[in-house]
Design an enzyme around this catalytic site. Structure first.
Site, PDB file in Angstrom:
ATOM      1  N   TYR A  66       8.419   7.359 -42.343  1.00  0.00           N
ATOM      2  CA  TYR A  66       9.740   6.172 -42.236  1.00  0.00           C
ATOM      3  C   TYR A  66      10.062   5.591 -43.640  1.00  0.00           C
ATOM      4  CZ  TYR A  66      13.697   3.196 -39.730  1.00  0.00           C
ATOM      5  OH  TYR A  66      14.883   3.247 -39.447  1.00  0.00           O
ATOM      6  N   LYS A  97      13.049   5.267 -46.327  1.00  0.00           N
ATOM      7  CA  LYS A  97      14.110   4.072 -46.236  1.00  0.00           C
ATOM      8  C   LYS A  97      13.576   3.691 -47.692  1.00  0.00           C
ATOM      9  CE  LYS A  97      15.699   4.569 -42.127  1.00  0.00           C
ATOM     10  NZ  LYS A  97      17.249   4.897 -41.973  1.00  0.00           N
TER      11      LYS A  97
END
Length: 301
Positions: A165, A169
């Site tokens: 993640y 990001k």
């Protein structure tokens, strides 16, 4: 004067719940026509249902707004293009894109499968790329566009169990940096939002956060500013609990080391290399090379 979005068409991905829903409702309340996109999958990306998107559309219409539901997966470029085409067929253009869709497959890196890493990157990073690519040419032709990537403090600063993640990001920040440069001449403004909110995505954090203070609706005012006509560009805006901050990628002035003992010089001067006095936010990547060449020229002059 109130900021309005009358006559503007917005696509919000992952808008069936949480932050995306609040963004869609807020845009519609201020006059935008909204494509509510949501695959309707579980938090890990499995399954799918159009019910969530249709429920948000019903809310918007009940409040007097205009909206249409779309169930495309952002990982499917053909379906994404069809979504954009449908918006243009109905309303004439796409002015605003909010890349909000995302999933979680949290595990420590030691326990994470490559498939779980790849899929999270595919949804967050390539999903945003697919959607942005589908609207980019139209925005360039009309000399107007507002795009927001949803980044995260987990990408900017790291978070245990979120290597996949966080990597995705932070990649969105890099995408935003370049697209803001490339879009400037066509009045396409590209920004990043780093939200803190209690949604389905964060429900496992439980007692670690004061959940009652972290309503997703408190983030949307910052998002709306980033897609308004007077929006800035190339901003990383933090938002949560009514607080708003800016994050920057900076570079220090550093120090100089050459010669056979350059390694030892770097080690000895690491505090000077790290000194934040006079640090800058570069206009583009070439600034790093210019700082380095300037030091070299001073050394040789």
């Amino acid at each position: 004067m109130a900021i309005r979005f009358d006559g503007k068409v917005a696509i919000v991905t992952g808008a069936g719940g949480g932050l995306g829903r609040e963004h869609a409702l807020a845009l519609a309340a201020r006059g935008a026509k909204v494509v509510v996109n949501d695959l309707g999958a579980a938090r890990d990306g499995s399954g799918g249902s159009s019910a969530a998107a249709e429920a948000v559309v019903a809310e918007i219409i009940a409040a007097g707004g205009e909206a249409m539901a779309n169930g495309a997966s952002v990982t499917d470029p053909v379906a994404v293009q069809a979504m954009v085409d449908a918006a243009i067929a109905k309303w004439g253009a796409v002015d605003i894109l909010i890349n909000n869709a995302g999933i979680l497959r949290d595990k420590s890196f030691a326990k994470m499968t490559l498939e779980d890493f790849r899929f999270v990157v595919d949804v967050h990073l390539m999903g945003a790329v697919n959607c942005t690519k589908a609207v980019w040419d139209g925005m360039r032709e009309r000399n107007y566009g507002r795009i927001v990537m949803t980044t995260s403090s987990s990408g900017l600063y790291g978070n245990f169990g979120q290597a996949n993640y966080g990597a995705a990001k932070m990649a969105l920040v890099g995408l935003m940096q370049t697209l803001s440069i490339e879009g400037a001449k066509n009045n396409i403004k590209v920004n990043c939002l780093a939200p803190t909110a209690h949604t389905r995505m964060t429900e496992d954090l439980g007692a670690a956060l004061p959940l009652e203070a972290l309503g997703p609706e408190l983030v949307s005012p910052g998002l709306l500013y980033l897609v308004s006509e007077e929006a800035p560009t190339r901003v990383i805006l933090g938002a949560g609990a009514g607080g708003f901050e800016r994050a920057y990628v900076t570079i220090t002035q550093g120090d100089f080391a050459v010669g056979p003992d350059a390694l030892e010089q770097v080690a000895a001067r690491f505090d000077a290399i790290s000194d934040r006095t006079g640090e800058i936010v570069p206009e583009m990547g070439g600034a790093q090379g210019m700082i380095e060449l300037t030091k070299a020229q001073k050394h040789h002059s």
